[in-house]
Design a protein around this motif. Structure first.
Motif, PDB file in Angstrom:
ATOM      1  N   ARG A 196       0.821  -1.212   0.000  1.00  0.00           N
ATOM      2  CA  ARG A 196       0.000   0.000   0.000  1.00  0.00           C
ATOM      3  C   ARG A 196       0.856   1.264   0.000  1.00  0.00           C
ATOM      4  N   LEU A 197       2.116   1.129   0.364  1.00  0.00           N
ATOM      5  CA  LEU A 197       3.015   2.279   0.418  1.00  0.00           C
ATOM      6  C   LEU A 197       3.892   2.412  -0.821  1.00  0.00           C
ATOM      7  N   HIS A 198       3.623   1.606  -1.833  1.00  0.00           N
ATOM      8  CA  HIS A 198       4.403   1.673  -3.073  1.00  0.00           C
ATOM      9  C   HIS A 198       3.835   2.768  -3.979  1.00  0.00           C
ATOM     10  N   THR A 199       3.873   3.982  -3.494  1.00  0.00           N
ATOM     11  CA  THR A 199       3.389   5.153  -4.221  1.00  0.00           C
ATOM     12  C   THR A 199       4.463   6.233  -4.155  1.00  0.00           C
ATOM     13  N   PRO A 200       4.396   7.226  -5.062  1.00  0.00           N
ATOM     14  CA  PRO A 200       5.410   8.292  -5.036  1.00  0.00           C
ATOM     15  C   PRO A 200       5.503   9.004  -3.691  1.00  0.00           C
ATOM     16  N   MET A 201       4.368   9.136  -3.004  1.00  0.00           N
ATOM     17  CA  MET A 201       4.359   9.845  -1.732  1.00  0.00           C
ATOM     18  C   MET A 201       5.285   9.198  -0.708  1.00  0.00           C
ATOM     19  N   HIS A 208      -3.493  19.883  -5.856  1.00  0.00           N
ATOM     20  CA  HIS A 208      -4.095  19.321  -7.066  1.00  0.00           C
ATOM     21  C   HIS A 208      -4.298  17.812  -6.909  1.00  0.00           C
ATOM     22  N   PRO A 209      -5.097  17.387  -5.944  1.00  0.00           N
ATOM     23  CA  PRO A 209      -5.235  15.948  -5.656  1.00  0.00           C
ATOM     24  C   PRO A 209      -5.805  15.137  -6.817  1.00  0.00           C
ATOM     25  N   LEU A 210      -6.707  15.736  -7.605  1.00  0.00           N
ATOM     26  CA  LEU A 210      -7.311  14.991  -8.709  1.00  0.00           C
ATOM     27  C   LEU A 210      -6.323  14.754  -9.851  1.00  0.00           C
ATOM     28  N   ARG A 211      -5.340  15.622  -9.964  1.00  0.00           N
ATOM     29  CA  ARG A 211      -4.339  15.481 -11.029  1.00  0.00           C
ATOM     30  C   ARG A 211      -3.092  14.748 -10.545  1.00  0.00           C
ATOM     31  N   TYR A 212      -3.084  14.355  -9.276  1.00  0.00           N
ATOM     32  CA  TYR A 212      -1.891  13.717  -8.696  1.00  0.00           C
ATOM     33  C   TYR A 212      -1.445  12.467  -9.462  1.00  0.00           C
ATOM     34  N   PRO A 213      -2.353  11.529  -9.809  1.00  0.00           N
ATOM     35  CA  PRO A 213      -1.902  10.324 -10.535  1.00  0.00           C
ATOM     36  C   PRO A 213      -1.244  10.634 -11.874  1.00  0.00           C
ATOM     37  N   ILE A 214      -1.623  11.768 -12.480  1.00  0.00           N
ATOM     38  CA  ILE A 214      -1.044  12.131 -13.781  1.00  0.00           C
ATOM     39  C   ILE A 214       0.288  12.849 -13.608  1.00  0.00           C
ATOM     40  N   LEU A 215       0.301  13.841 -12.702  1.00  0.00           N
ATOM     41  CA  LEU A 215       1.508  14.641 -12.507  1.00  0.00           C
ATOM     42  C   LEU A 215       2.621  13.868 -11.803  1.00  0.00           C
ATOM     43  N   MET A 216       2.226  12.904 -10.959  1.00  0.00           N
ATOM     44  CA  MET A 216       3.216  12.095 -10.240  1.00  0.00           C
ATOM     45  C   MET A 216       3.059  10.626 -10.621  1.00  0.00           C
ATOM     46  N   ASN A 217       3.209  10.352 -11.919  1.00  0.00           N
ATOM     47  CA  ASN A 217       3.112   8.964 -12.387  1.00  0.00           C
ATOM     48  C   ASN A 217       4.397   8.198 -12.063  1.00  0.00           C
ATOM     49  N   ASP A 218       4.426   6.924 -12.411  1.00  0.00           N
ATOM     50  CA  ASP A 218       5.573   6.071 -12.072  1.00  0.00           C
ATOM     51  C   ASP A 218       6.871   6.584 -12.696  1.00  0.00           C
ATOM     52  N   TYR A 219       6.784   7.093 -13.923  1.00  0.00           N
ATOM     53  CA  TYR A 219       7.988   7.593 -14.590  1.00  0.00           C
ATOM     54  C   TYR A 219       8.570   8.790 -13.855  1.00  0.00           C
ATOM     55  N   VAL A 220       7.706   9.734 -13.480  1.00  0.00           N
ATOM     56  CA  VAL A 220       8.160  10.942 -12.788  1.00  0.00           C
ATOM     57  C   VAL A 220       8.714  10.596 -11.409  1.00  0.00           C
ATOM     58  N   SER A 221       8.022   9.707 -10.682  1.00  0.00           N
ATOM     59  CA  SER A 221       8.460   9.358  -9.333  1.00  0.00           C
ATOM     60  C   SER A 221       9.775   8.585  -9.337  1.00  0.00           C
ATOM     61  N   THR A 222      10.084   7.894 -10.433  1.00  0.00           N
ATOM     62  CA  THR A 222      11.374   7.207 -10.559  1.00  0.00           C
ATOM     63  C   THR A 222      12.467   8.167 -11.017  1.00  0.00           C
ATOM     64  N   LEU A 223      12.091   9.089 -11.899  1.00  0.00           N
ATOM     65  CA  LEU A 223      13.063  10.036 -12.444  1.00  0.00           C
ATOM     66  C   LEU A 223      13.579  10.984 -11.368  1.00  0.00           C
ATOM     67  N   MET A 224      12.727  11.382 -10.425  1.00  0.00           N
ATOM     68  CA  MET A 224      13.115  12.383  -9.420  1.00  0.00           C
ATOM     69  C   MET A 224      14.286  11.922  -8.548  1.00  0.00           C
ATOM     70  N   PRO A 225      14.203  10.774  -7.857  1.00  0.00           N
ATOM     71  CA  PRO A 225      15.349  10.359  -7.046  1.00  0.00           C
ATOM     72  C   PRO A 225      16.559   9.947  -7.869  1.00  0.00           C
ATOM     73  N   THR A 226      16.314   9.322  -9.030  1.00  0.00           N
ATOM     74  CA  THR A 226      17.424   8.923  -9.900  1.00  0.00           C
ATOM     75  C   THR A 226      18.166  10.143 -10.419  1.00  0.00           C
ATOM     76  N   GLY A 227      17.393  11.142 -10.875  1.00  0.00           N
ATOM     77  CA  GLY A 227      18.008  12.367 -11.366  1.00  0.00           C
ATOM     78  C   GLY A 227      18.740  13.131 -10.274  1.00  0.00           C
ATOM     79  N   SER A 228      18.167  13.133  -9.054  1.00  0.00           N
ATOM     80  CA  SER A 228      18.819  13.824  -7.933  1.00  0.00           C
ATOM     81  C   SER A 228      20.184  13.213  -7.640  1.00  0.00           C
ATOM     82  N   GLY A 229      20.231  11.875  -7.601  1.00  0.00           N
ATOM     83  CA  GLY A 229      21.499  11.198  -7.334  1.00  0.00           C
ATOM     84  C   GLY A 229      22.518  11.393  -8.444  1.00  0.00           C
ATOM     85  N   LEU A 230      22.047  11.344  -9.696  1.00  0.00           N
ATOM     86  CA  LEU A 230      22.951  11.495 -10.838  1.00  0.00           C
ATOM     87  C   LEU A 230      23.507  12.910 -10.911  1.00  0.00           C
ATOM     88  N   VAL A 231      22.648  13.904 -10.759  1.00  0.00           N
ATOM     89  CA  VAL A 231      23.099  15.294 -10.807  1.00  0.00           C
ATOM     90  C   VAL A 231      24.037  15.592  -9.641  1.00  0.00           C
TER      91      VAL A 231
END
Length: 289
Positions: free
Chosen positions: A55-60, A129-152
């Motif tokens: 249940r906790l496997h979400t971007p949040m 923007h809770p209704l747009r959350y699944p779109i704005l924070m999809n799996d690709y974005v939630s993976t890119l954020m920590p990966t990009g932070s570490g790489l940069v």
């Protein structure tokens, strides 16, 4: 060539550390050790809990788990050396060991700055923007954020690490700090580092002021949105937001003050005091919040 006679390209450095061997130092050492154990245990528990519960496997929760991982690496890069120096009485470190600690420290500090900004964006989208959350924070974005932070963060750390290790050092190789930090190393250099400090100032704006401004703006929007709500759940979100901002200020404030001042304004006592916040103290409350 005569100007280089007193330059020292040393194979080791001496770290003076936080304390000596007095009774007061023993109490302070015990406090640091307890903080270290608590931080590693808390952040490990957060990672395991998020990994175990589907249940906790979400971007949040995905982003905080990466923050916990960074905090474990960061405090483990610094505190074990403090403990070893105190217990063994040996304060020397090899040139390679010094370089590794600088590289890993800057990587994690820079990566965590960007990750905190990503988490504030996630917080902003979830509340504003809770209704747009699944779109704005999809799996690709939630993976890119920590990966990009570490790489940069990794790419960012290459230049200051390489520059610091290639500096000629004069006279004493004793560093009045509890870990190998770039501002403390610059004070030992024989050469003029003005150009590097100017570059560090620009990179500080990119990696510190811009992320901090984005975090501040996002939390202002969150507070304005929450204040318009009348439910008890809104009050809990407001309370949580204040705690988030406390940690952000406690992390960014000393970090900005340390890395964006000329080396002539640095004093060992002040630098060590400020560094305690963003290296040892901040990783402890993160899992609780």
């Amino acid at each position: 060539m005569m100007g280089l006679e007193n330059h020292t390209y040393s194979s080791h450095f001496i770290l003076l550390g936080l304390f000596s061997s007095s009774q007061t130092s023993l109490l302070f050492f015990s406090f640091i050790l307890i903080i270290f154990i608590m931080t590693v245990a808390e952040n490990t528990a957060v990672i395991l809990l998020i990994h175990k519960d589907p249940r906790l496997h979400t971007p949040m929760y995905f982003l905080p788990s990466h923050l916990s991982f960074m905090d474990i690496l960061h405090i483990s890069n610094i505190v074990p050396k403090i403990i070893a120096n105190f217990l063994l009485g040996s304060r020397t470190i090899s040139f390679a060991g010094c370089g590794f600690q600088i590289f890993l420290s800057i990587t994690l500090l820079g990566g965590e700055c960007l990750l905190l900004a990503a988490m504030s964006y996630d917080h902003f989208v979830a509340i504003c923007h809770p209704l747009r959350y699944p779109i704005l924070m999809n799996d690709y974005v939630s993976t890119l954020m920590p990966t990009g932070s570490g790489l940069v963060g990794t790419l960012y750390s290459i230049v200051p690490t390489a520059y610091t290790l290639h500096l000629p050092f004069c006279g004493s190789r004793a560093i009045d700090h509890f870990f190998y930090e770039v501002p403390a190393m610059l004070k030992l250099s024989c050469v003029d580092t003005t150009h590097y400090e100017q570059g560090a100032y620009v990179s500080g704006i990119i990696f510190l002021f811009i992320p901090f401004s984005l975090i501040f703006a996002s939390y202002v929007q969150v507070l304005l949105t929450v204040l318009q709500m009348k439910s008890s759940d809104a009050q809990k979100k407001l309370f949580s937001t204040f705690f988030h901002m406390d940690v952000v200020v406690m992390y960014y404030g000393p970090f900005i003050f340390t890395y964006m001042r000329p080396k002539s304004y640095h004093t060992p006592g002040q630098d060590k005091f400020l560094a305690i916040f963003y290296t040892i103290l901040t990783p402890t409350p993160n899992p609780i919040i």
